[in-house]
Design an enzyme around this catalytic site. Structure first.
Site, short mmCIF file in Angstrom:
data_model
loop_
_atom_site.label_atom_id
_atom_site.label_comp_id
_atom_site.label_asym_id
_atom_site.label_seq_id
_atom_site.Cartn_x
_atom_site.Cartn_y
_atom_site.Cartn_z
CG ASP A 184 1.73 -3.39 -4.86
OD1 ASP A 184 2.53 -4.05 -5.54
OD2 ASP A 184 1.14 -3.84 -3.87
CE LYS A 230 -0.03 -9.19 -7.00
NZ LYS A 230 0.49 -8.66 -5.78
CG MET A 245 -9.85 -5.75 -3.12
SD MET A 245 -8.74 -7.17 -2.94
CE MET A 245 -8.90 -7.53 -1.21
N1 SAH Z 1 -3.28 -3.34 1.99
C1 SAH Z 1 -4.33 -2.40 1.61
C2 SAH Z 1 -5.48 -3.07 0.91
C3 SAH Z 1 -5.13 -3.70 -0.41
S1 SAH Z 1 -6.53 -4.39 -1.20
C4 SAH Z 1 -4.80 -1.65 2.85
O1 SAH Z 1 -4.43 -2.01 3.98
O2 SAH Z 1 -5.53 -0.68 2.69
C5 SAH Z 1 -7.01 -3.07 -2.28
C6 SAH Z 1 -8.37 -2.53 -1.85
O3 SAH Z 1 -8.21 -1.62 -0.77
C7 SAH Z 1 -9.09 -1.75 -2.91
O4 SAH Z 1 -9.77 -2.61 -3.80
C8 SAH Z 1 -10.05 -0.94 -2.08
O5 SAH Z 1 -11.15 -1.73 -1.65
C9 SAH Z 1 -9.20 -0.64 -0.85
N2 SAH Z 1 -8.57 0.69 -0.94
C10 SAH Z 1 -7.25 0.94 -0.96
N3 SAH Z 1 -7.03 2.28 -0.99
C11 SAH Z 1 -8.25 2.86 -0.98
C12 SAH Z 1 -8.69 4.21 -0.98
N4 SAH Z 1 -7.85 5.24 -0.99
N5 SAH Z 1 -10.03 4.45 -0.97
C13 SAH Z 1 -10.90 3.43 -0.94
N6 SAH Z 1 -10.54 2.14 -0.92
C14 SAH Z 1 -9.23 1.86 -0.94
#
Ligand code: SAH
Length: 265
Positions: free
Chosen positions: A43, A65, A178
């Site tokens: 991804d 995505k 998100m």
């Molecule tokens: N599976 C992932 C989440 C995927 S949804 C997890 O467990 O973290 C994607 C969302 O995760 C983004 O829109 C944001 O809200 C958050 N996100 C992922 N990486 C991030 C980061 N380094 N800093 C802040 N938010 C993050």
């Protein structure tokens, strides 16, 4: 191994969480499997440098995505994993954070299960845990929060359809994934459902990386502050009185270079 139909030549799919962005937050297990993989399907929200752990001769397939731009439809992606495994490959399906938290990991391995493809799941540090640690915001604390809720703030039809009475509670921390696009609505609903306008709230952008930015405010002023600062995805919203500890507990000092202001997409 999950199915009796599996033939000896079918490969295994490893659904791996790559953590929130900082490369060395990757698990040892994930690093080892990346080095062994014949194919890696990944991804856009994966840590910088993670693909360097992949063998030079292994196949790399990007299926990133972004909210408004679904590069590969989910169905097609699920079938791609099936096809690669049937070619006898050791397949890594690499996702940001943890694959079982807002990562559709469950949907992907459901398809593998249906097709009798063996799979394993490797957890990763989810964004909430990574951002909280690197921002200095403990998600629970005996004096502040006895519970923590992870929730999606993704807008559907312009509204965030959530159980607001359950979220707008004083002694818990709520982490919105998100949610930046819906921050006005999120903060408004939290106030409308009983939290004080001066209840602490924060946004963490690019958490754990050298581009991390942390904005702390309260429910009333956070949306304005976020817009003024031009915060974009990936970012998390953290609502709860634990945010008040950030000033004291912040320890991570991302580089103050110009790259600090950019985002990871
Ligand atoms: N599976 C992932 C989440 C995927 S949804 C997890 O467990 O973290 C994607 C969302 O995760 C983004 O829109 C944001 O809200 C958050 N996100 C992922 N990486 C991030 C980061 N380094 N800093 C802040 N938010 C993050």
């Amino acid at each position: 191994m999950n199915s009796p139909q599996t033939s000896a030549r079918t490969g295994t799919v490893y659904l791996i969480g790559s953590g929130p962005g900082e490369l060395d937050l990757l698990t040892l297990r994930a690093a080892r499997l990346l080095g062994e993989a014949d194919a890696v399907v990944y991804d856009h929200l994966i840590a910088d440098g993670v693909l360097e752990l992949v063998r030079a001769d292994s196949q790399r397939i990007y299926v990133g995505k972004e909210t408004s731009n679904h590069t590969v439809p989910q169905e097609e992606l699920n079938l791609l994993l099936v096809r690669l495994a049937r070619e006898g490959k050791k397949v890594v399906r690499l996702k940001g954070g943890d694959p079982f938290i807002f990562g559709r990991g469950g949907e992907e391995i459901e398809t593998l299960f249906e097709f009798g493809i063996p799979f394993e799941v490797v957890p990763g540090v989810t964004a909430a845990a990574g951002c909280a640690a690197y921002a200095g915001i403990p998600l629970t604390h005996r004096d502040h929060a006895q519970a923590v809720v992870f929730v999606t703030g993704h807008l559907r039809d312009g509204t965030v359809n959530l159980d607001w009475p359950a979220l707008a509670r004083l002694n818990q921390t709520v982490v919105f994934y998100m949610g930046v696009g819906g921050i006005d609505e999120i903060c408004r609903q939290m106030i409308n459902h009983g939290l004080p306008a001066n209840h602490p709230a924060a946004v963490v952008q690019n958490g754990t990386t050298i581009r991390q930015r942390v904005l702390t405010a309260d429910l009333a002023s956070l949306p304005g502050k976020v817009k003024a600062a031009g915060v974009t995805s990936p970012a998390l919203i953290i609502v709860g009185s634990v945010v008040s500890l950030q000033q004291k507990l912040q320890w991570f000092k991302p580089e103050t270079t110009s790259s600090n202001q950019s985002n990871r997409q």
